[in-house]
Design an enzyme around this catalytic site. Structure first.
Site, mmCIF file in Angstrom:
data_model
loop_
_atom_site.group_PDB
_atom_site.id
_atom_site.type_symbol
_atom_site.label_atom_id
_atom_site.label_comp_id
_atom_site.label_asym_id
_atom_site.label_seq_id
_atom_site.Cartn_x
_atom_site.Cartn_y
_atom_site.Cartn_z
ATOM 1 N N SER A 157 27.434 73.310 96.855
ATOM 2 C CA SER A 157 26.817 73.798 95.628
ATOM 3 C C SER A 157 25.994 75.065 95.884
ATOM 4 O O SER A 157 26.550 76.100 96.258
ATOM 5 C CB SER A 157 25.970 72.684 94.997
ATOM 6 O OG SER A 157 25.566 73.043 93.701
ATOM 7 N N ASP A 181 32.453 73.008 96.072
ATOM 8 C CA ASP A 181 32.092 73.182 94.666
ATOM 9 C C ASP A 181 30.872 74.090 94.522
ATOM 10 O O ASP A 181 29.785 73.642 94.102
ATOM 11 C CB ASP A 181 31.847 71.852 93.966
ATOM 12 C CG ASP A 181 32.151 71.958 92.468
ATOM 13 O OD1 ASP A 181 33.118 72.647 92.109
ATOM 14 O OD2 ASP A 181 31.415 71.369 91.657
ATOM 15 N N ARG A 195 26.445 86.568 94.866
ATOM 16 C CA ARG A 195 27.066 85.248 95.067
ATOM 17 C C ARG A 195 27.935 85.307 96.316
ATOM 18 O O ARG A 195 28.049 86.354 96.965
ATOM 19 C CB ARG A 195 27.936 84.882 93.867
ATOM 20 C CG ARG A 195 28.994 85.950 93.559
ATOM 21 C CD ARG A 195 30.031 85.456 92.575
ATOM 22 N NE ARG A 195 30.948 86.504 92.162
ATOM 23 C CZ ARG A 195 31.996 86.931 92.869
ATOM 24 N NH1 ARG A 195 32.243 86.397 94.077
ATOM 25 N NH2 ARG A 195 32.794 87.875 92.423
ATOM 26 N N ASP A 197 31.307 85.653 98.344
ATOM 27 C CA ASP A 197 32.559 86.373 98.112
ATOM 28 C C ASP A 197 33.317 86.484 99.431
ATOM 29 O O ASP A 197 32.752 86.197 100.499
ATOM 30 C CB ASP A 197 32.295 87.742 97.484
ATOM 31 C CG ASP A 197 31.874 88.781 98.503
ATOM 32 O OD1 ASP A 197 32.750 89.537 98.959
ATOM 33 O OD2 ASP A 197 30.684 88.812 98.870
ATOM 34 N N ASP A 200 32.015 87.830 102.988
ATOM 35 C CA ASP A 200 30.839 87.261 103.650
ATOM 36 C C ASP A 200 31.145 86.612 104.992
ATOM 37 O O ASP A 200 30.218 86.267 105.736
ATOM 38 C CB ASP A 200 30.172 86.231 102.722
ATOM 39 C CG ASP A 200 29.549 86.891 101.492
ATOM 40 O OD1 ASP A 200 29.190 88.066 101.580
ATOM 41 O OD2 ASP A 200 29.444 86.214 100.455
ATOM 42 N N HIS A 251 31.143 66.895 90.643
ATOM 43 C CA HIS A 251 30.545 67.885 91.543
ATOM 44 C C HIS A 251 30.533 67.364 92.983
ATOM 45 O O HIS A 251 30.910 68.068 93.924
ATOM 46 C CB HIS A 251 29.122 68.173 91.060
ATOM 47 C CG HIS A 251 28.501 69.411 91.619
ATOM 48 N ND1 HIS A 251 29.166 70.609 91.733
ATOM 49 C CD2 HIS A 251 27.236 69.638 92.084
ATOM 50 C CE1 HIS A 251 28.349 71.521 92.236
ATOM 51 N NE2 HIS A 251 27.183 70.950 92.468
#
Length: 450
Positions: A157, A181, A195, A197, A200, A251
Site C-alpha cells: 500500500s 496493491d 508516486r 514508477d 525507481d 486490499h
C-alpha cells in the site's frame, strides 16, 4: 579496582542480555489512531541465524550489529497505513518465507508510529520522511561497499510509494521493487515524481487487487498484475454489513497472493493482455509470442522474465485466483464451433471429472455468441487440476426462462490446457438442450499434434 571489574562485568552481561532480546513490531491501538502518532522509524533485522528473533538495527551505526551482513542481499519489508495500530497479521509468515527462499538480511521497516493516525493525509506526508530515513541507511550501506542491485524493497500500500521514493533517491539503481496493491488515494493521477514508477528501480512490479477503492488503478511498473481484474477478489465480502473485512479484504489479498508465490507450491501464470475482458474471452493465451519461456509467473520468481519485460517497458497482465489458498487456478482455452441455422446467445457450465474428483466453472461473465461455423472462444479457469480428465459435462442456458428452450448443436468443442503441456481434449457432433447437462468422454483432437 575490584569494584570496577565487577561493574564492567555486570555491564557486559547486561549488554549481552539486551542483544539477545527479541524486538517486536510496535503494537498500538485505536486510541493512538484517534489522538495521532508522531513518526518513529524502527528497523527490525531478521536473518537465518535469528529468523524468529528480530534484532534492532541502528540507523546511525547499522554495522555494529553482527547479524547484518553487507555481502548478503537485503530485502526491506514496508507496511502501509495502520488505522487501528495493530501489527500486520502477515508479518511473521512473510519474514519466514523470505528466509526460506535464500540467505539474506530481511529488514522490517516499522513505522507504525506515524502510520497509525485517523488522519490519512498526515500519514501520506510521513511517507517521504520514511523514505528519507531509508535513504540514509542505504547510503551508508553503499559507502561500505554494498551492491545496490542486491536490494529488494517490498512495499504494501503506502509502503509501495515509500519504496519508490527511496529508489528515486538512488536514480533507480536499487535492484527490485515489489508493490503490493500500491495505495491509490492521494496518488491516483499524480505524476511519476509523486508516486512509484518504473524508473525507481532496475525492476519494478506491481500487484493490483483493490483498484476501485484503496488501491492504485493504472500501471506503475515494468509489469503490473491485475488479479481477478484488479478490483473485487473472490471470497471477499461485497456488503458493508460484513464489518472491517469489507474495507480491507480486497486490499490485503495482495499480500496473501504474494506469500503464495514465495511458497512456490502452486504457481500462478500471468497473461499479458490489453484488458480483463479480452483475457476472459481467451484472446491472450498464446504465451509463446511473449518469450521462449512463455508467460511470466506471478510473484517472487517473476524476475526470471526481467530482461524481456524491460524491453517491453510496461506490461499489463491478468490472472484469476481461488478465494483461498491454494490460489492458483487451472485454465483451459475453450473453442466451440456450432452448426445451428440461427445464431444463439447463452452461457455454458463445464464440469471435469477424473472419476473421483470434479471441478466446475460457470462461464457467465458475458453472454457468448454461437454463430454457424464461426469459432467462439472463452477462457475456463477451474479451482483444481483434475487429471486425467475422463468425463466432461456441459450445460447450456440462455438466461431467458420465459422463452422456448433452445438447442445448441456443437460441431466441435475443444479444451486446450494452458498448463502442464497436456494434449487438447475434443468432442464432435454434440447436441445440447437448454438447462440439461450432457456428459461425455473426451477424445484426442483430430488436428492435434500431440
Amino acid at each position: 579496582m575490584v569494584c570496577w571489574l565487577v561493574f564492567v562485568t555486570l555491564m557486559l552481561m547486561f549488554d549481552t542480555h539486551r542483544a539477545q532480546e527479541c524486538e517486536e513490531m510496535t503494537d498500538l491501538d485505536l486510541k493512538h489512531s484517534l489522538s495521532g502518532t508522531s513518526l518513529t522509524v524502527r528497523l527490525l533485522l531478521y536473518t537465518r541465524v535469528n529468523a524468529s528473533c528480530a534484532q534492532l538495527l541502528s540507523h546511525r551505526e547499522p554495522f555494529r550489529n553482527p547479524r547484518f551482513n553487507l555481502s548478503s542481499p537485503s530485502t526491506f519489508l514496508i507496511h502501509g497505513y495502520r488505522p487501528t495500530g495493530s501489527p500486520p497479521v502477515w508479518l511473521t509468515q512473510f519474514v519466514q518465507l523470505l528466509l526460506q527462499r535464500r540467505d539474506m538480511n530481511v529488514i522490517v521497516v516499522d513505522w507504525n508510529r506515524g502510520a497509525t493516525n485517523i488522519n490519512y493525509w498526515k500519514v501520506v506526508d510521513n511517507t517521504r520522511k520514511v523514505a528519507a530515513n531509508l535513504t540514509d541507511l542505504i547510503q551508508k550501506m553503499k559507502e561500505k561497499g554494498a551492491d545496490l542491485g542486491s536490494i529488494h524493497m517490498i512495499g504494501v500500500s503506502l509502503g509501495a510509494h515509500i519504496s519508490g521514493f527511496t529508489g528515486a533517491n538512488f536514480n533507480g539503481s536499487i535492484g527490485r521493487i515489489t508493490a503490493l496493491d500500491p495505495a491509490g488515494p492521494e496518488f491516483n493521477g499524480q505524476p511519476p515524481s509523486e508516486r512509484l514508477d518504473p524508473s525507481d528501480a532496475q525492476f519494478v512490479e506491481a500487484l493490483h487487487t483493490d483498484m476501485d477503492a484503496l488501491g492504485y488503478r493504472d500501471v506503475l511498473g515494468h509489469i503490473d498484475y491485475y488479479a481477478n481484474g484488479g478490483a473485487d477478489q473472490p471470497g471477499c465480502p461485497r456488503t458493508i454489513f460484513s464489518g472491517s473485512q469489507y474495507f480491507k479484504c480486497d486490499h490485503q489479498r495482495s499480500v496473501f497472493l504474494y506469500l503464495s508465490s514465495l511458497n512456490g507450491s502452486c504457481p500462478i501464470t500471468a497473461y499479458p493482455c490489453d484488458s480483463y475482458t479480452l483475457f476472459q474471452d481467451g484472446e491472450c493465451m498464446d504465451c509463446g509470442r511473449f518469450t521462449p519461456d512463455g508467460c511470466p509467473v506471478f510473484g517472487y520468481d517473476a524476475v526470471r522474465w526481467k530482461d524481456r519485460l524491460l524491453q517491453l517497458n510496461q506490461t499489463r497482465t491478468y490472472f484469476q485466483t481461488n478465494k483461498a489458498s491454494p490460489f492458483c487456478k487451472f485454465g483451459y482455452k475453450v473453442d466451440i464451433v456450432t452448426w445451428n441455422q440461427k445464431t444463439h446467445w447463452g452461457y455454458l457450465t463445464i464440469k471435469l471429472s477424473d472419476g473421483q474428483e470434479e471441478a466446475q466453472v460457470e462461464l457467465n461473465h458475458k453472454s457468448l455468441m454461437f454463430e454457424r461455423f464461426v469459432e467462439s472462444s472463452v477462457l475456463a479457469q477451474f479451482d483444481r487440476d483434475v487429471q486425467p480428465v475422463k468425463e466432461i459435462s456441459l450445460k447450456f442456458c440462455t438466461g431467458k426462462g420465459l422463452r422456448p428452450s433452445k438447442k445448441l448443436r456443437l460441431l466441435r468443442i475443444r479444451l486446450t490446457p494452458l498448463q502442464n503441456h497436456l494434449r487438447p481434449l475434443c468432442r464432435y457432433d454434440l447436441l445440447l438442450e437448454e438447462n440439461k447437462e450432457v456428459t461425455f468422454r473426451p477424445i484426442p483432437c483430430e488436428d492435434s499434434n500431440f
